[in-house]
Design an enzyme around this catalytic site. Structure first.
Site: not given
Length: 437
Positions: A73, A272
Protein backbone atom coordinates in the site's frame (compact mmCIF):
# COMPACT_ATOMS: atom_id res chain seq x y z
CA UNK A 1 -11.99 6.91 12.68
CA UNK A 2 -12.51 4.16 15.24
CA UNK A 3 -13.04 5.48 18.74
CA UNK A 4 -10.67 4.41 21.53
CA UNK A 5 -12.70 5.31 24.62
CA UNK A 6 -12.76 1.68 25.77
CA UNK A 7 -9.18 0.99 24.73
CA UNK A 8 -7.73 1.47 28.22
CA UNK A 9 -9.72 -1.39 29.70
CA UNK A 10 -8.93 -3.67 26.78
CA UNK A 11 -5.21 -2.94 27.04
CA UNK A 12 -5.09 -3.87 30.71
CA UNK A 13 -5.49 -7.48 29.63
CA UNK A 14 -2.73 -7.14 27.07
CA UNK A 15 0.14 -6.02 29.32
CA UNK A 16 1.17 -9.64 29.86
CA UNK A 17 1.24 -10.06 26.08
CA UNK A 18 3.07 -6.79 25.34
CA UNK A 19 5.53 -6.21 28.21
CA UNK A 20 7.17 -2.80 27.91
CA UNK A 21 10.82 -2.68 26.87
CA UNK A 22 12.84 0.51 27.39
CA UNK A 23 16.07 -0.77 25.85
CA UNK A 24 14.73 -1.24 22.33
CA UNK A 25 17.02 0.27 19.71
CA UNK A 26 14.89 0.98 16.65
CA UNK A 27 17.73 2.29 14.53
CA UNK A 28 20.20 -0.50 15.19
CA UNK A 29 21.73 -0.12 11.74
CA UNK A 30 22.01 3.66 11.65
CA UNK A 31 24.92 4.83 9.52
CA UNK A 32 26.26 8.10 8.18
CA UNK A 33 25.05 9.04 4.71
CA UNK A 34 28.54 8.53 3.29
CA UNK A 35 28.54 4.94 4.58
CA UNK A 36 25.20 3.95 3.07
CA UNK A 37 25.02 0.60 1.34
CA UNK A 38 24.65 1.24 -2.39
CA UNK A 39 22.27 -1.65 -2.84
CA UNK A 40 18.59 -2.54 -3.06
CA UNK A 41 16.10 -5.16 -1.95
CA UNK A 42 13.68 -6.84 -4.38
CA UNK A 43 10.60 -8.95 -3.61
CA UNK A 44 8.33 -10.87 -5.98
CA UNK A 45 4.64 -9.95 -5.82
CA UNK A 46 1.53 -12.08 -6.09
CA UNK A 47 -1.90 -10.88 -7.13
CA UNK A 48 -3.86 -9.07 -9.82
CA UNK A 49 -6.49 -6.36 -10.22
CA UNK A 50 -9.27 -8.82 -11.07
CA UNK A 51 -10.47 -11.11 -9.64
CA UNK A 52 -8.22 -10.89 -6.54
CA UNK A 53 -8.16 -7.10 -6.24
CA UNK A 54 -4.81 -6.78 -4.45
CA UNK A 55 -1.05 -7.37 -4.70
CA UNK A 56 0.85 -8.97 -1.85
CA UNK A 57 4.43 -9.61 -0.79
CA UNK A 58 5.85 -12.23 1.56
CA UNK A 59 8.29 -10.87 4.17
CA UNK A 60 9.99 -12.68 7.03
CA UNK A 61 9.89 -11.16 10.50
CA UNK A 62 12.00 -12.24 13.46
CA UNK A 63 14.93 -14.58 13.73
CA UNK A 64 13.02 -17.63 12.51
CA UNK A 65 11.70 -18.50 9.07
CA UNK A 66 8.20 -17.20 9.67
CA UNK A 67 6.91 -15.29 6.65
CA UNK A 68 3.86 -13.02 6.56
CA UNK A 69 1.82 -12.01 3.53
CA UNK A 70 1.29 -8.24 3.28
CA UNK A 71 -1.00 -6.20 1.06
CA UNK A 72 1.28 -3.54 -0.49
CA UNK A 73 0.00 0.00 0.00
CA UNK A 74 1.77 3.14 -1.24
CA UNK A 75 -1.21 5.11 0.09
CA UNK A 76 -0.34 4.58 3.77
CA UNK A 77 2.71 4.59 6.03
CA UNK A 78 2.21 2.12 8.84
CA UNK A 79 3.00 -1.55 8.34
CA UNK A 80 0.92 -3.87 10.52
CA UNK A 81 0.40 -7.58 10.91
CA UNK A 82 -2.25 -9.67 12.68
CA UNK A 83 -1.16 -10.06 16.28
CA UNK A 84 -1.28 -13.25 18.33
CA UNK A 85 -3.63 -11.65 20.84
CA UNK A 86 -7.37 -11.56 21.50
CA UNK A 87 -8.67 -9.82 18.41
CA UNK A 88 -11.77 -8.34 16.84
CA UNK A 89 -12.44 -8.88 13.12
CA UNK A 90 -9.20 -10.84 12.78
CA UNK A 91 -7.57 -11.37 9.42
CA UNK A 92 -8.31 -14.71 7.79
CA UNK A 93 -5.00 -16.59 7.85
CA UNK A 94 -5.15 -17.57 11.50
CA UNK A 95 -1.95 -19.57 11.04
CA UNK A 96 -0.19 -16.27 10.27
CA UNK A 97 -0.03 -14.60 13.66
CA UNK A 98 2.85 -12.47 14.86
CA UNK A 99 3.94 -13.37 18.40
CA UNK A 100 5.34 -10.34 20.30
CA UNK A 101 8.28 -10.99 22.62
CA UNK A 102 9.06 -8.12 24.99
CA UNK A 103 9.34 -5.81 22.00
CA UNK A 104 6.49 -3.34 22.38
CA UNK A 105 7.59 0.28 21.95
CA UNK A 106 6.85 2.74 24.69
CA UNK A 107 4.83 5.86 24.14
CA UNK A 108 7.85 8.19 24.11
CA UNK A 109 9.69 6.50 21.23
CA UNK A 110 10.17 8.96 18.31
CA UNK A 111 8.34 6.72 15.86
CA UNK A 112 5.41 6.51 18.24
CA UNK A 113 5.38 10.28 18.48
CA UNK A 114 5.19 10.47 14.69
CA UNK A 115 1.93 8.51 14.85
CA UNK A 116 0.23 10.89 17.30
CA UNK A 117 -1.44 13.01 14.61
CA UNK A 118 -3.06 9.80 13.33
CA UNK A 119 -4.05 8.23 16.66
CA UNK A 120 -4.74 11.47 18.52
CA UNK A 121 -3.31 9.69 21.57
CA UNK A 122 -1.01 11.31 24.12
CA UNK A 123 1.37 9.66 26.56
CA UNK A 124 0.33 9.76 30.20
CA UNK A 125 3.27 7.92 31.73
CA UNK A 126 6.55 6.25 30.78
CA UNK A 127 4.85 2.88 31.19
CA UNK A 128 2.39 3.51 28.38
CA UNK A 129 2.80 1.30 25.36
CA UNK A 130 2.66 2.84 21.92
CA UNK A 131 -0.84 2.41 20.60
CA UNK A 132 -1.71 3.02 16.97
CA UNK A 133 -4.91 3.49 15.09
CA UNK A 134 -5.02 3.91 11.33
CA UNK A 135 -8.03 4.52 9.13
CA UNK A 136 -7.92 4.08 5.36
CA UNK A 137 -9.67 6.02 2.63
CA UNK A 138 -12.13 3.17 2.11
CA UNK A 139 -13.06 3.46 5.83
CA UNK A 140 -11.30 0.27 6.83
CA UNK A 141 -9.10 0.55 9.92
CA UNK A 142 -6.61 -1.23 12.18
CA UNK A 143 -5.96 -0.79 15.89
CA UNK A 144 -3.08 -2.23 17.90
CA UNK A 145 0.29 -1.74 19.57
CA UNK A 146 3.55 -0.69 17.91
CA UNK A 147 6.38 -3.23 18.21
CA UNK A 148 9.71 -3.76 16.51
CA UNK A 149 11.62 -6.80 15.35
CA UNK A 150 14.34 -7.94 13.00
CA UNK A 151 13.41 -8.13 9.32
CA UNK A 152 16.01 -10.27 7.48
CA UNK A 153 16.80 -8.92 4.02
CA UNK A 154 19.01 -10.15 1.19
CA UNK A 155 20.48 -7.17 -0.64
CA UNK A 156 21.29 -7.11 -4.34
CA UNK A 157 24.99 -6.71 -3.59
CA UNK A 158 24.92 -10.13 -1.94
CA UNK A 159 25.07 -8.92 1.65
CA UNK A 160 22.55 -9.63 4.37
CA UNK A 161 20.88 -7.20 6.77
CA UNK A 162 18.46 -7.64 9.63
CA UNK A 163 17.35 -4.15 10.71
CA UNK A 164 14.85 -3.75 13.51
CA UNK A 165 11.72 -2.34 11.91
CA UNK A 166 8.80 -0.84 13.84
CA UNK A 167 5.36 -2.06 12.80
CA UNK A 168 1.90 -2.53 14.19
CA UNK A 169 0.77 -5.65 16.01
CA UNK A 170 -2.94 -5.36 15.23
CA UNK A 171 -5.82 -6.86 17.18
CA UNK A 172 -8.88 -4.90 16.04
CA UNK A 173 -9.62 -4.39 12.35
CA UNK A 174 -12.49 -3.09 10.29
CA UNK A 175 -12.94 -3.61 6.58
CA UNK A 176 -14.59 -1.55 3.87
CA UNK A 177 -16.93 -4.49 3.23
CA UNK A 178 -18.18 -5.88 6.58
CA UNK A 179 -17.36 -9.54 7.28
CA UNK A 180 -15.00 -9.58 4.31
CA UNK A 181 -11.50 -9.77 5.77
CA UNK A 182 -8.64 -10.05 3.26
CA UNK A 183 -6.59 -13.24 2.91
CA UNK A 184 -3.38 -11.37 3.76
CA UNK A 185 -1.97 -11.10 7.29
CA UNK A 186 -1.54 -7.33 7.20
CA UNK A 187 -0.55 -4.23 5.24
CA UNK A 188 2.92 -3.10 4.12
CA UNK A 189 3.01 0.71 4.36
CA UNK A 190 5.05 2.15 1.48
CA UNK A 191 4.30 5.84 2.02
CA UNK A 192 6.91 8.47 2.86
CA UNK A 193 6.07 9.14 6.51
CA UNK A 194 8.62 8.49 9.27
CA UNK A 195 7.16 5.12 10.25
CA UNK A 196 6.94 3.70 6.72
CA UNK A 197 9.04 0.69 5.76
CA UNK A 198 11.22 2.58 3.28
CA UNK A 199 11.72 5.58 5.59
CA UNK A 200 13.00 3.31 8.35
CA UNK A 201 15.32 1.39 6.04
CA UNK A 202 16.67 4.65 4.66
CA UNK A 203 17.21 6.25 8.08
CA UNK A 204 19.31 3.21 9.05
CA UNK A 205 21.41 3.49 5.90
CA UNK A 206 20.32 0.13 4.50
CA UNK A 207 19.06 1.54 1.17
CA UNK A 208 18.30 4.94 -0.30
CA UNK A 209 14.85 6.41 0.23
CA UNK A 210 13.41 5.12 -3.04
CA UNK A 211 10.66 2.54 -3.48
CA UNK A 212 9.04 1.19 -6.62
CA UNK A 213 6.83 -1.51 -8.05
CA UNK A 214 5.99 -3.20 -11.34
CA UNK A 215 2.49 -4.72 -11.43
CA UNK A 216 1.12 -7.23 -13.90
CA UNK A 217 -1.79 -9.60 -14.32
CA UNK A 218 0.34 -12.32 -12.76
CA UNK A 219 2.04 -10.47 -9.91
CA UNK A 220 5.17 -8.43 -10.52
CA UNK A 221 7.85 -7.15 -8.14
CA UNK A 222 8.55 -4.56 -5.46
CA UNK A 223 11.89 -2.92 -4.70
CA UNK A 224 13.52 -0.67 -2.10
CA UNK A 225 16.55 1.46 -3.01
CA UNK A 226 17.60 3.19 -6.24
CA UNK A 227 19.76 0.53 -7.88
CA UNK A 228 17.10 -0.25 -10.49
CA UNK A 229 16.33 3.37 -11.40
CA UNK A 230 17.60 4.07 -14.95
CA UNK A 231 19.67 7.19 -15.51
CA UNK A 232 17.44 8.21 -18.45
CA UNK A 233 14.20 7.30 -20.17
CA UNK A 234 11.98 7.62 -17.10
CA UNK A 235 9.12 10.13 -17.17
CA UNK A 236 9.29 12.16 -13.95
CA UNK A 237 6.91 14.54 -12.26
CA UNK A 238 7.41 16.36 -8.97
CA UNK A 239 5.67 15.29 -5.82
CA UNK A 240 3.04 17.82 -4.90
CA UNK A 241 3.99 20.42 -2.32
CA UNK A 242 0.40 20.44 -1.15
CA UNK A 243 -0.05 18.50 2.05
CA UNK A 244 -2.18 15.41 1.50
CA UNK A 245 -0.99 13.35 4.44
CA UNK A 246 2.09 11.42 3.34
CA UNK A 247 0.55 10.22 0.08
CA UNK A 248 2.51 10.13 -3.15
CA UNK A 249 0.61 12.95 -4.79
CA UNK A 250 1.27 15.03 -7.87
CA UNK A 251 -0.51 17.65 -9.82
CA UNK A 252 -2.07 19.50 -11.32
CA UNK A 253 -2.96 17.09 -14.11
CA UNK A 254 -5.20 17.27 -17.17
CA UNK A 255 -7.14 14.40 -18.75
CA UNK A 256 -6.70 13.59 -22.44
CA UNK A 257 -8.98 11.26 -24.43
CA UNK A 258 -7.86 9.81 -27.74
CA UNK A 259 -4.96 12.28 -27.74
CA UNK A 260 -7.13 15.36 -27.28
CA UNK A 261 -7.55 17.64 -24.28
CA UNK A 262 -10.89 17.15 -22.51
CA UNK A 263 -11.01 20.30 -20.40
CA UNK A 264 -10.84 18.13 -17.27
CA UNK A 265 -7.90 19.74 -15.50
CA UNK A 266 -6.34 20.85 -12.22
CA UNK A 267 -6.58 17.35 -10.75
CA UNK A 268 -4.24 16.49 -7.88
CA UNK A 269 -3.58 12.77 -8.11
CA UNK A 270 -2.51 10.17 -5.55
CA UNK A 271 -0.58 7.07 -6.67
CA UNK A 272 -2.02 4.29 -4.53
CA UNK A 273 -0.99 0.63 -4.91
CA UNK A 274 -3.47 -0.21 -2.15
CA UNK A 275 -6.39 0.69 -4.44
CA UNK A 276 -7.43 -1.87 -7.06
CA UNK A 277 -9.15 0.70 -9.25
CA UNK A 278 -8.73 4.34 -10.25
CA UNK A 279 -11.03 6.97 -8.70
CA UNK A 280 -11.92 10.49 -9.80
CA UNK A 281 -14.14 13.05 -8.14
CA UNK A 282 -17.74 13.11 -9.37
CA UNK A 283 -17.31 15.90 -11.91
CA UNK A 284 -14.23 14.40 -13.54
CA UNK A 285 -15.64 10.87 -13.39
CA UNK A 286 -18.94 11.77 -15.04
CA UNK A 287 -17.15 13.69 -17.79
CA UNK A 288 -14.76 10.83 -18.55
CA UNK A 289 -17.53 8.24 -18.51
CA UNK A 290 -19.58 10.38 -20.92
CA UNK A 291 -16.62 10.53 -23.33
CA UNK A 292 -16.21 6.75 -23.21
CA UNK A 293 -19.92 6.08 -23.70
CA UNK A 294 -20.23 8.53 -26.58
CA UNK A 295 -17.30 6.84 -28.26
CA UNK A 296 -19.12 3.47 -28.09
CA UNK A 297 -22.08 4.63 -30.17
CA UNK A 298 -22.58 2.42 -33.20
CA UNK A 299 -20.28 -0.27 -31.82
CA UNK A 300 -21.49 -3.80 -30.93
CA UNK A 301 -21.66 -3.23 -27.17
CA UNK A 302 -24.65 -2.67 -24.92
CA UNK A 303 -25.10 -1.99 -21.22
CA UNK A 304 -24.91 -4.99 -18.88
CA UNK A 305 -26.55 -3.77 -15.65
CA UNK A 306 -26.99 -7.36 -14.50
CA UNK A 307 -23.22 -7.67 -14.06
CA UNK A 308 -22.49 -6.20 -10.63
CA UNK A 309 -18.72 -6.70 -10.82
CA UNK A 310 -18.30 -2.91 -11.22
CA UNK A 311 -20.79 -0.03 -11.53
CA UNK A 312 -20.56 0.23 -15.35
CA UNK A 313 -20.30 -2.85 -17.58
CA UNK A 314 -21.00 -3.68 -21.22
CA UNK A 315 -21.65 -6.95 -23.04
CA UNK A 316 -21.02 -7.99 -26.62
CA UNK A 317 -22.77 -10.40 -28.97
CA UNK A 318 -20.87 -13.19 -27.21
CA UNK A 319 -18.79 -13.30 -24.00
CA UNK A 320 -15.33 -11.76 -24.22
CA UNK A 321 -12.39 -13.96 -23.26
CA UNK A 322 -9.82 -11.23 -22.78
CA UNK A 323 -9.20 -7.52 -23.28
CA UNK A 324 -7.68 -8.32 -26.66
CA UNK A 325 -11.22 -9.07 -27.84
CA UNK A 326 -12.63 -5.70 -26.83
CA UNK A 327 -9.95 -3.01 -26.56
CA UNK A 328 -10.42 -2.03 -30.22
CA UNK A 329 -13.77 -0.49 -29.24
CA UNK A 330 -12.20 1.87 -26.70
CA UNK A 331 -9.88 4.86 -27.06
CA UNK A 332 -6.83 5.60 -24.89
CA UNK A 333 -6.82 8.03 -21.99
CA UNK A 334 -3.83 9.97 -20.70
CA UNK A 335 -3.01 12.15 -17.73
CA UNK A 336 -0.74 15.12 -18.52
CA UNK A 337 1.05 16.81 -15.62
CA UNK A 338 0.89 20.44 -16.58
CA UNK A 339 3.82 21.70 -14.49
CA UNK A 340 6.26 19.16 -15.94
CA UNK A 341 7.14 19.36 -19.63
CA UNK A 342 6.15 16.27 -21.64
CA UNK A 343 5.08 14.35 -18.54
CA UNK A 344 2.16 12.07 -19.36
CA UNK A 345 1.03 8.75 -18.00
CA UNK A 346 -0.66 6.79 -20.76
CA UNK A 347 -3.81 4.79 -19.99
CA UNK A 348 -4.61 2.49 -22.92
CA UNK A 349 -7.84 0.46 -22.59
CA UNK A 350 -5.93 -2.24 -20.69
CA UNK A 351 -5.31 0.34 -17.95
CA UNK A 352 -8.95 1.17 -17.30
CA UNK A 353 -10.97 -1.94 -18.28
CA UNK A 354 -11.43 -5.46 -16.93
CA UNK A 355 -13.11 -8.59 -18.31
CA UNK A 356 -15.36 -10.21 -15.71
CA UNK A 357 -16.04 -13.89 -15.10
CA UNK A 358 -19.27 -13.39 -17.04
CA UNK A 359 -17.41 -12.33 -20.17
CA UNK A 360 -18.42 -8.67 -19.96
CA UNK A 361 -16.14 -5.63 -20.08
CA UNK A 362 -16.34 -3.19 -17.15
CA UNK A 363 -15.10 0.35 -16.57
CA UNK A 364 -12.29 0.30 -14.00
CA UNK A 365 -12.48 4.03 -13.24
CA UNK A 366 -14.90 4.70 -10.38
CA UNK A 367 -16.67 7.64 -8.76
CA UNK A 368 -14.57 8.49 -5.71
CA UNK A 369 -17.03 11.01 -4.32
CA UNK A 370 -19.72 8.32 -4.09
CA UNK A 371 -17.50 6.12 -1.91
CA UNK A 372 -16.46 8.90 0.45
CA UNK A 373 -13.21 10.08 -1.14
CA UNK A 374 -14.48 13.61 -1.68
CA UNK A 375 -12.32 15.40 -4.24
CA UNK A 376 -9.43 12.95 -3.83
CA UNK A 377 -8.32 11.45 -7.16
CA UNK A 378 -6.54 8.10 -7.00
CA UNK A 379 -4.48 6.31 -9.63
CA UNK A 380 -4.98 2.68 -8.66
CA UNK A 381 -3.42 -0.63 -9.65
CA UNK A 382 -5.44 -1.00 -12.85
CA UNK A 383 -3.79 2.13 -14.27
CA UNK A 384 -0.32 1.28 -12.93
CA UNK A 385 -0.05 -2.15 -14.56
CA UNK A 386 2.85 -2.82 -16.92
CA UNK A 387 4.69 0.26 -15.75
CA UNK A 388 7.68 0.43 -13.49
CA UNK A 389 6.63 3.11 -11.00
CA UNK A 390 9.28 4.81 -8.86
CA UNK A 391 8.74 6.94 -5.76
CA UNK A 392 11.97 8.86 -5.23
CA UNK A 393 11.62 10.43 -1.80
CA UNK A 394 15.13 11.86 -1.83
CA UNK A 395 14.49 13.97 -4.93
CA UNK A 396 10.77 14.39 -4.23
CA UNK A 397 9.61 13.01 -7.57
CA UNK A 398 7.52 10.19 -9.05
CA UNK A 399 8.59 8.38 -12.20
CA UNK A 400 7.40 5.63 -14.53
CA UNK A 401 8.21 3.85 -17.76
CA UNK A 402 6.35 1.10 -19.67
CA UNK A 403 7.68 -2.46 -19.42
CA UNK A 404 6.59 -6.08 -19.30
CA UNK A 405 6.20 -6.76 -15.59
CA UNK A 406 5.13 -10.35 -16.28
CA UNK A 407 8.33 -11.36 -17.96
CA UNK A 408 10.42 -10.78 -14.85
CA UNK A 409 8.75 -13.72 -13.12
CA UNK A 410 8.43 -15.94 -16.18
CA UNK A 411 12.13 -15.84 -16.98
CA UNK A 412 12.97 -16.97 -13.45
CA UNK A 413 15.67 -14.35 -12.99
CA UNK A 414 17.41 -14.00 -9.65
CA UNK A 415 15.95 -11.30 -7.45
CA UNK A 416 19.48 -10.31 -6.49
CA UNK A 417 20.87 -9.71 -9.98
CA UNK A 418 20.00 -6.19 -11.16
CA UNK A 419 21.67 -6.75 -14.53
CA UNK A 420 19.32 -9.64 -15.28
CA UNK A 421 16.33 -7.61 -14.16
CA UNK A 422 17.30 -4.70 -16.39
CA UNK A 423 17.69 -6.92 -19.46
CA UNK A 424 14.10 -8.06 -19.04
CA UNK A 425 12.63 -4.66 -18.21
CA UNK A 426 14.14 -2.95 -21.23
CA UNK A 427 13.99 -5.71 -23.85
CA UNK A 428 10.99 -4.17 -25.58
CA UNK A 429 11.73 -0.55 -24.76
CA UNK A 430 14.12 1.16 -27.15
CA UNK A 431 14.01 4.70 -25.76
CA UNK A 432 17.23 4.45 -23.79
CA UNK A 433 20.07 2.24 -22.60
CA UNK A 434 19.80 2.10 -18.81
CA UNK A 435 22.62 2.25 -16.34
CA UNK A 436 22.62 0.85 -12.84
CA UNK A 437 24.68 3.77 -11.58
Amino acid sequence: MTTITSLFFFLLGLFSIFPVSFSTNILSLRKKNSDRLLSSVVFPLKGNVYPLGYYSVSINIGKGDEAFEFDIDSGSDLTWVQCDAPCTHCTKPREQLYKPNNNALNCFEPLCTSLHPITNHHCKSADDQCQYEIEYADHGSSLGVLVNDHVPLKLTNGSLAAPRIAFGCGYDHKYSVPDSSPPTAGVLGLGNGEVSFISQLSSMGVVRNVVGHCLSDEGGFLFFGDEFVPSSGVTWTSMSHESIGSYYSSGPAEVYFSGKATGIKDLTLVFDSGSSYTYFNSQAYNSILALVKNNLRGKPLEDAPEDKSLPVCWKGTRPFKSLRDVKKYFNPLALRFTKTKNAQIQLPPENYLIITKYGNVCFGILNGTEVGLGDLNIIGDISLKDKMVIYDNERRRIGWFPTNCNKFRKEGQSLCQPEGLFSILTENYQGYIPKIF
